[in-house]
Design an enzyme around this catalytic site. Sequence first.
Site, mmCIF file in Angstrom:
data_model
loop_
_atom_site.group_PDB
_atom_site.id
_atom_site.type_symbol
_atom_site.label_atom_id
_atom_site.label_comp_id
_atom_site.label_asym_id
_atom_site.label_seq_id
_atom_site.Cartn_x
_atom_site.Cartn_y
_atom_site.Cartn_z
ATOM 1 N N GLU A 61 15.099 41.048 60.145
ATOM 2 C CA GLU A 61 15.568 42.263 59.453
ATOM 3 C C GLU A 61 14.428 43.566 59.557
ATOM 4 O OE1 GLU A 61 18.553 40.773 56.308
ATOM 5 O OE2 GLU A 61 16.489 40.675 55.289
ATOM 6 N N GLU B 134 11.461 42.071 51.009
ATOM 7 C CA GLU B 134 11.182 42.484 49.530
ATOM 8 C C GLU B 134 10.396 41.899 48.979
ATOM 9 O OE1 GLU B 134 15.473 42.900 48.710
ATOM 10 O OE2 GLU B 134 15.659 44.661 50.056
ATOM 11 N N GLY C 199 19.071 48.511 53.724
ATOM 12 C CA GLY C 199 19.499 49.510 52.668
ATOM 13 C C GLY C 199 19.496 50.948 52.907
ATOM 14 N N HIS D 53 12.071 36.870 52.426
ATOM 15 C CA HIS D 53 12.534 38.282 52.740
ATOM 16 C C HIS D 53 11.403 39.439 52.502
ATOM 17 C CE1 HIS D 53 15.088 41.625 51.991
ATOM 18 N NE2 HIS D 53 15.956 41.135 52.340
ATOM 19 N N SER E 270 21.217 46.687 57.297
ATOM 20 C CA SER E 270 22.376 47.950 57.211
ATOM 21 C C SER E 270 23.777 47.301 58.125
ATOM 22 C CB SER E 270 22.107 49.179 57.580
ATOM 23 O OG SER E 270 21.204 49.712 56.650
ATOM 24 N N ASN F 42 23.403 38.123 51.046
ATOM 25 C CA ASN F 42 22.301 38.329 50.191
ATOM 26 C C ASN F 42 22.417 39.095 49.093
ATOM 27 O OD1 ASN F 42 19.832 38.478 49.000
ATOM 28 N ND2 ASN F 42 18.688 39.226 50.584
ATOM 29 N N TRP F 43 22.691 38.652 47.800
ATOM 30 C CA TRP F 43 23.189 39.433 46.844
ATOM 31 C C TRP F 43 22.008 40.187 45.949
ATOM 32 C CZ3 TRP F 43 27.734 37.593 43.375
ATOM 33 C CH2 TRP F 43 29.099 37.705 44.077
ATOM 34 N N LYS F 44 20.858 39.559 46.635
ATOM 35 C CA LYS F 44 19.529 40.302 46.047
ATOM 36 C C LYS F 44 19.524 40.177 44.195
ATOM 37 C CE LYS F 44 19.136 42.650 49.953
ATOM 38 N NZ LYS F 44 18.318 43.887 50.912
ATOM 39 N N GLY G 187 23.290 42.416 53.188
ATOM 40 C CA GLY G 187 22.885 42.759 51.884
ATOM 41 C C GLY G 187 24.045 43.260 51.248
ATOM 42 N N GLY G 188 23.940 44.687 50.945
ATOM 43 C CA GLY G 188 25.027 45.382 50.087
ATOM 44 C C GLY G 188 26.369 45.179 50.736
HETATM 45 P P1 13P Z 1 21.549 45.660 53.648
HETATM 46 O O1 13P Z 1 22.552 44.699 54.423
HETATM 47 O O2 13P Z 1 21.786 46.093 52.251
HETATM 48 O O3 13P Z 1 20.846 46.443 54.644
HETATM 49 O O4 13P Z 1 20.418 44.411 53.247
HETATM 50 C C1 13P Z 1 19.960 43.694 54.238
HETATM 51 C C2 13P Z 1 19.220 42.436 53.847
HETATM 52 O O5 13P Z 1 17.983 42.748 53.137
HETATM 53 C C3 13P Z 1 19.703 41.430 53.681
HETATM 54 O O6 13P Z 1 18.862 40.242 53.378
#
Ligand code: 13P
Length: 246
Positions: A163, A95, A169, A93, A208, A10-12, A229-230
């Site tokens: 999640e 967020e 993050g 998600h 994470s 997930n590149w956000k 994510g990251g």
């Molecule tokens: P991180 O892997 O950066 O913690 O993000 C997880 C996430 O929100 C994937 O959708």
Amino acid sequence: MTRRKLVAGNWKMNGSRAALSELSAIADAAAGHAGVDVAVAVPATLIAPAAEAVPALSIGAEDVHAADQGAHTGCVSAAMVKEAGARFSIVGHSERRADQGERDADVKAKAEALHRHGLHAIVCVGETLDEREAGRAEAVVTAQVAGSLPQGASGEWCAIAYEPVWAIGTGRTPTADDVATMHGAIRAKLTAMVGAEAAEIRILYGGSVTPDNARELLHVADVDGALVGGASLTAAKFVPIIAAAD
Ligand code: 13P
């Protein structure tokens, strides 16, 4: 049990055309791990160039609107992301639940829109730190599953991503035991809702995930993959996570 592991990125709100070379490297490496499904959700502006540049990789959206078209300025529909080359979308998600006030019913409607257009859905759930510390994590998450699961959900097109909000993050992760407990509770809720089909629905862990912890997290009972994510932004970090799932 027929569940293949799925490692999804997930590149956000990150990435640009210059980053498409990372997707090519991810696709090349994924070809060497035929036992694992690999997918990457990218910003809406990158769906078409990514799908064109890396046809072997499953490219997805990070969100869609529940309606097929209409007066919804700034939104994109399932039909639109499909035309751009997406094969799936993340919905719900945390967020978006936090920033855009999305509720379970919205998330369910979005997942159903994806299914109407033949796309796959990754439906996200997860508790906040306050909810976990109050001992309510399981109740919150299973209620989210109950409210967000699309009608007719099946393993063919629908996955759940657990999640924990406090793990996203932050570099913090739940213990393997806590993940096993929550994934077991989600599986039980799915079984209560859709019966035997629950055994086909993948439940991903997200929050994470890194090359260092992926092997442990991906081999917990009832963990069928990861939403990353990251660490999905570069092949250098994402490929070892794919390898850890194999
Ligand atoms: P991180 O892997 O950066 O913690 O993000 C997880 C996430 O929100 C994937 O959708």
